[in-house]
Design a protein around this motif. Structure first.
Motif, mmCIF file in Angstrom:
data_model
loop_
_atom_site.group_PDB
_atom_site.id
_atom_site.type_symbol
_atom_site.label_atom_id
_atom_site.label_comp_id
_atom_site.label_asym_id
_atom_site.label_seq_id
_atom_site.Cartn_x
_atom_site.Cartn_y
_atom_site.Cartn_z
ATOM 1 N N PRO A 1 -3.361 16.520 7.726
ATOM 2 C CA PRO A 1 -4.375 17.175 6.885
ATOM 3 C C PRO A 1 -4.661 16.435 5.575
ATOM 4 C CG PRO A 1 -2.289 18.345 6.732
ATOM 5 C CD PRO A 1 -2.118 17.292 7.797
ATOM 6 N N ARG A 2 -3.904 15.417 5.258
ATOM 7 C CA ARG A 2 -4.115 14.677 4.014
ATOM 8 C C ARG A 2 -5.211 13.634 4.117
ATOM 9 N NH1 ARG A 2 1.491 12.061 3.137
ATOM 10 N NH2 ARG A 2 1.088 11.696 5.362
ATOM 11 N N VAL A 3 -5.697 13.370 5.336
ATOM 12 C CA VAL A 3 -6.680 12.295 5.524
ATOM 13 C C VAL A 3 -8.038 12.847 5.936
ATOM 14 C CG1 VAL A 3 -6.016 11.834 7.934
ATOM 15 C CG2 VAL A 3 -7.096 10.031 6.596
ATOM 16 N N THR A 4 -9.090 12.264 5.350
ATOM 17 C CA THR A 4 -10.474 12.563 5.725
ATOM 18 C C THR A 4 -11.108 11.257 6.176
ATOM 19 O OG1 THR A 4 -10.639 14.332 4.091
ATOM 20 C CG2 THR A 4 -12.704 13.385 4.887
ATOM 21 N N GLY B 1 0.864 16.379 -1.551
ATOM 22 C CA GLY B 1 -0.284 16.767 -2.358
ATOM 23 C C GLY B 1 -1.349 15.699 -2.479
ATOM 24 N N SER B 2 -1.107 14.528 -1.941
ATOM 25 C CA SER B 2 -2.067 13.419 -2.027
ATOM 26 C C SER B 2 -3.125 13.551 -0.944
ATOM 27 C CB SER B 2 -1.348 12.082 -1.879
ATOM 28 O OG SER B 2 -0.498 11.858 -2.970
ATOM 29 N N LEU C 1 0.826 -1.203 0.000
ATOM 30 C CA LEU C 1 0.000 0.000 0.000
ATOM 31 C C LEU C 1 0.864 1.258 0.000
ATOM 32 C CD1 LEU C 1 -2.789 -0.964 2.563
ATOM 33 C CD2 LEU C 1 -3.078 -0.618 0.098
ATOM 34 N N SER C 2 1.887 1.257 0.830
ATOM 35 C CA SER C 2 2.789 2.407 0.901
ATOM 36 C C SER C 2 3.477 2.649 -0.443
ATOM 37 C CB SER C 2 3.826 2.180 2.008
ATOM 38 O OG SER C 2 4.705 3.268 2.096
ATOM 39 N N LEU D 1 -0.669 6.600 4.239
ATOM 40 C CA LEU D 1 -0.125 7.927 4.523
ATOM 41 C C LEU D 1 1.397 7.938 4.464
ATOM 42 C CD1 LEU D 1 -2.563 8.921 7.387
ATOM 43 C CD2 LEU D 1 -2.338 10.114 5.197
ATOM 44 N N SER D 2 2.020 6.840 4.880
ATOM 45 C CA SER D 2 3.491 6.799 4.891
ATOM 46 C C SER D 2 4.077 6.851 3.485
ATOM 47 C CB SER D 2 3.998 5.556 5.630
ATOM 48 O OG SER D 2 3.809 4.383 4.847
#
Length: 192
Positions: A93-96, A69-70, A36-37, A63-64
């Protein structure tokens, strides 16, 4: 060669401890997490969807690998379980985080497609498959795991896996590869 990832997300030990405290045993396997990373790293400024946050280990792996910008959207039915991930990863801030039924979310979502979709729960894999695949951008990747027999599978689950794999293999708009590795993976890339 040892296929265990050596670059682990810094939040992983805490997420694992909290998952164990909550009695959650279905977290992302390390080799799947390493993949995934790596897949997230191939998508600069990528849009990533995870169906099935669990306690957040898959999200931590994603996330790692993501650049600044992702963006990651991660959906989980069990809000209490997802709160573990929110606590450990929510300052990024990149995760919702979306707490709710993945099938309903897939039905209602009307935004742009995703570069990477990781379906780690029933919706998007055993249900709502066509809708999840519609949300994969051209050239994007769809990944599912837990395809090799697991302890605690319901008696008829193997038949569901067999049907799912046949359906994915028959699609002309995706190129699929099965990986008899980790918990059993299938990766599909959208060609049309």
């Amino acid at each position: 060669m040892d296929d265990t990832p050596y670059q682990l997300p810094s939040t992983l030990p805490t997420l694992r401890a909290k998952a164990a405290e909550a009695g959650f045993t279905l977290s992302c396997e390390d080799r799947t997490g390493g993949l995934l990373s790596a897949l997230a790293a191939t998508r600069p400024a990528g849009r990533i969807l995870e169906l099935g946050t669990g306690a957040g280990e898959g999200a931590a792996w994603l996330l790692s690998g993501m650049d600044g910008g992702s963006r990651l959207t991660t959906v989980e039915l069990d809000a209490a379980l997802q709160s573990i991930a929110r606590e450990q990863l929510g300052s990024d801030p990149r995760v919702t985080f979306v707490a709710g039924d993945g099938g309903t979310w897939l039905e209602d979502f009307d935004g742009p497609p995703f570069d990477l979709v990781f379906a780690d729960t029933w919706p998007g894999k055993f249900t709502h498959l066509d809708r999840a695949l519609e949300l994969v951008a051209p050239g994007g990747t769809y990944l599912i795991d837990d395809l090799l027999p697991q302890p605690g599978w319901p008696q008829d689950h193997q038949a569901s896996v067999t049907r799912l794999l046949a359906e994915l293999d028959a699609r002309e708009d995706f190129r699929c590869v099965r990986l008899a590795w980790a918990s059993g993976l299938l990766m599909a890339v959208r060609t049309a």
